[in-house]
Design a protein around this motif. Sequence first.
Motif, PDB file in Angstrom:
ATOM      1  N   HIS A  86      42.306  59.727  23.797  1.00  0.00           N
ATOM      2  CA  HIS A  86      42.776  58.449  23.679  1.00  0.00           C
ATOM      3  C   HIS A  86      41.830  57.058  25.039  1.00  0.00           C
ATOM      4  N   ASP A  87      41.719  56.285  24.579  1.00  0.00           N
ATOM      5  CA  ASP A  87      40.552  55.110  25.191  1.00  0.00           C
ATOM      6  C   ASP A  87      41.261  54.352  25.960  1.00  0.00           C
ATOM      7  N   GLU A  89      40.897  51.420  19.500  1.00  0.00           N
ATOM      8  CA  GLU A  89      40.678  52.420  19.941  1.00  0.00           C
ATOM      9  C   GLU A  89      42.364  53.326  19.688  1.00  0.00           C
ATOM     10  N   ASP A  93      38.544  57.461  32.510  1.00  0.00           N
ATOM     11  CA  ASP A  93      37.459  56.469  31.579  1.00  0.00           C
ATOM     12  C   ASP A  93      37.697  55.707  30.832  1.00  0.00           C
ATOM     13  N   ARG A  94      39.463  55.469  30.868  1.00  0.00           N
ATOM     14  CA  ARG A  94      40.077  54.979  29.863  1.00  0.00           C
ATOM     15  C   ARG A  94      40.620  53.649  30.794  1.00  0.00           C
ATOM     16  N   SER A  95      41.192  52.584  29.935  1.00  0.00           N
ATOM     17  CA  SER A  95      41.630  51.534  30.202  1.00  0.00           C
ATOM     18  C   SER A  95      43.096  51.727  30.316  1.00  0.00           C
ATOM     19  N   GLY A 144      37.764  47.309  30.349  1.00  0.00           N
ATOM     20  CA  GLY A 144      38.122  48.529  30.558  1.00  0.00           C
ATOM     21  C   GLY A 144      38.064  49.048  32.114  1.00  0.00           C
TER      22      GLY A 144
END
Length: 666
Positions: A240-241, A69, A402-404, A43
Amino acid sequence: MSATSGEHTLTDLLHAAVAAVGGTERPGQVAMAQAVAEALESGSHLLVQAGTGTGKSLGYLVPAIAQGERVIVATATLALQRQLVERDLPRTVEALHPVLRRRPEFATLKGRSNYLCLHRLHEGVPQDDEEGLFDPFEAAAAAPGGPSSKLGKDLLRLRDWADETETGDRDDLTPGVSDRAWSQVSVSSRECLGAAKCAYGAECFAEAARERAKLAEIIVTNHALLAIDAIEGAPVLPGHDVLVVDEAHELVSRVTGVATGELTPGGVNRAVRRAAKLIDEKIADQLQTAAETFERLMELALPGRVETIPEDLGYALAALRDAARAVITALGNTRDSSLSDEDAVRKQALASIETVQEVSERIVQGSEYDVVWYERHDRYGASLRVAPLSVSGLLRDKLFGDRSVVLTSATLKLGGDFNGVGASLGLAREGEHGEAHPEWKGLDVGSPFDYRKQGILYVAQHLSPPGREGSRSDMLDELAELVEAAGGRTLGLFSSMRGAQAAAEELRGRLDLPILLQGEETLGELIRTFADDARTCLFGTLSLWQGVDVPGPNCQLVVMDRIPFPRPDDPLVSARQKAVEEAGGNGFMAVAATHAALLMAQGAGRLVRATGDRGVVAVLDPRLAKARYGSFLRASMPDFWYTTDRNQVRRSLAAIDAAARAAAAS
């Protein structure tokens, strides 16, 4: 991520994908894929410099698809978007399907104005009084013998294309049409009636693209839409992640562009005309009076930064803001819920007025984080502009959540490290993150090319340094001798259009070689001609520094006329430098030198595009060899063999030219 599906490792998946696209696996590509996979698993955030030829698209696509994801891939150029959607993604998805046992969907998503609007096409464009009351499509079709103007021909071609296209995406229309023609068949998000109210909502191309994106696992978009998603608060991209920003060296300038507001007398008057037909005469007169006051002030405006808003300008903008607010209220109160042509007229008027109100309000309120300045254009007159002093805080808060996030480009290390680019993105120095600054890692996976054997960096240190005014006769002499030694095969990168034009005119008179000049034909046609004829030279400015991909013997000399520092009188650049200095930093190095380093790295990257390429990058500015900042700029460029020996370079160019001629004859 050592294993992704059963016994299959990431290396296995990458190998399958590379084979599917017909490429060659590179050590740098493998290292990049492993680093991306680790970042996604933890992450964390990653900046990856991957040189030309590394195969960086697969270096991030394979681990992103494998982790399962939703992924957003944001690019800066249409060329890369097309490569991803038409070549890399279809083949990669098919290659990985037998291993992953799933076939993820992918889609392209752009801003609404990129898609043809069926309501505009069939119902016509709301016309301003002075722009004419006729339907442009009807006028084009009714012309004896067919339309004679380019606009008329473009409009009829758009009408025919609308019956054939499945996407309505402007970028799928070949050849393209002018901005003026496209504006007749497109709307901004503010002008859109909305799918529920529009008679053509069920067939809407933009809505269809959004629906496809909602169902897709991989969404390819552009930096501008990513910026809008971050700035405006209302999400335009699906949740999205993982976010991958390709061509990341462009991100800061694209975000700055989206965050910049502009007021012009023409734009304000257009808003007045559109609203006047729909509201009470008294309110319309208030807006008209404010617009006339603003226009009189703009006639006297001199180019440059406005550090303190003058009293008369503040009064005019406040009047404009208040009048615009009253118009917005009036337009809302008179809104007719029935479906009619009037809806489109009202939406267009409201969009124009809201822009006037918001930009006026922003400038009147004033913010220490904004820069305000006047510009004056020979053709379009004066404009008042406002832009953020920095977008680093915005990017830090909105991008790295919160996403990479993976950011990649061939040019992210400037002066030997990632810290300059990192700072522009709102990141602390590598390894110095804290509560307010996200943790990130930088990785340079190198290039498959042997730059020291394939290219020479030549700095003409004997020339006079460039000045702000006047021609450089010794530079033109040097340029002519280099081009002649190379037998053509030259991409000339100039810091100004005036410089490119002067050089083209001079060399056309001296040399029996075709000299192409940016602006004399479409850019695509110029590049095709340059790539097809070894004797041809191509001269131009900014888009050529970054947009030319001509592998092989027809581009063996890349010339830069001078270090491409931004104009010292550029209000935004000077304000940013001053802010860095007030914070105790070196404003020139952080802003001007970093800007130049990025462009020079991109420009030098035009030379070696394949393993067999050979040639010279010649910089006709002695400051690159003599000035203290020269080493920083050179360290940002590919690691070519470096020389200031003009005779050695001429011999090398002649030898390269002879070898290319012999190869072509065999």
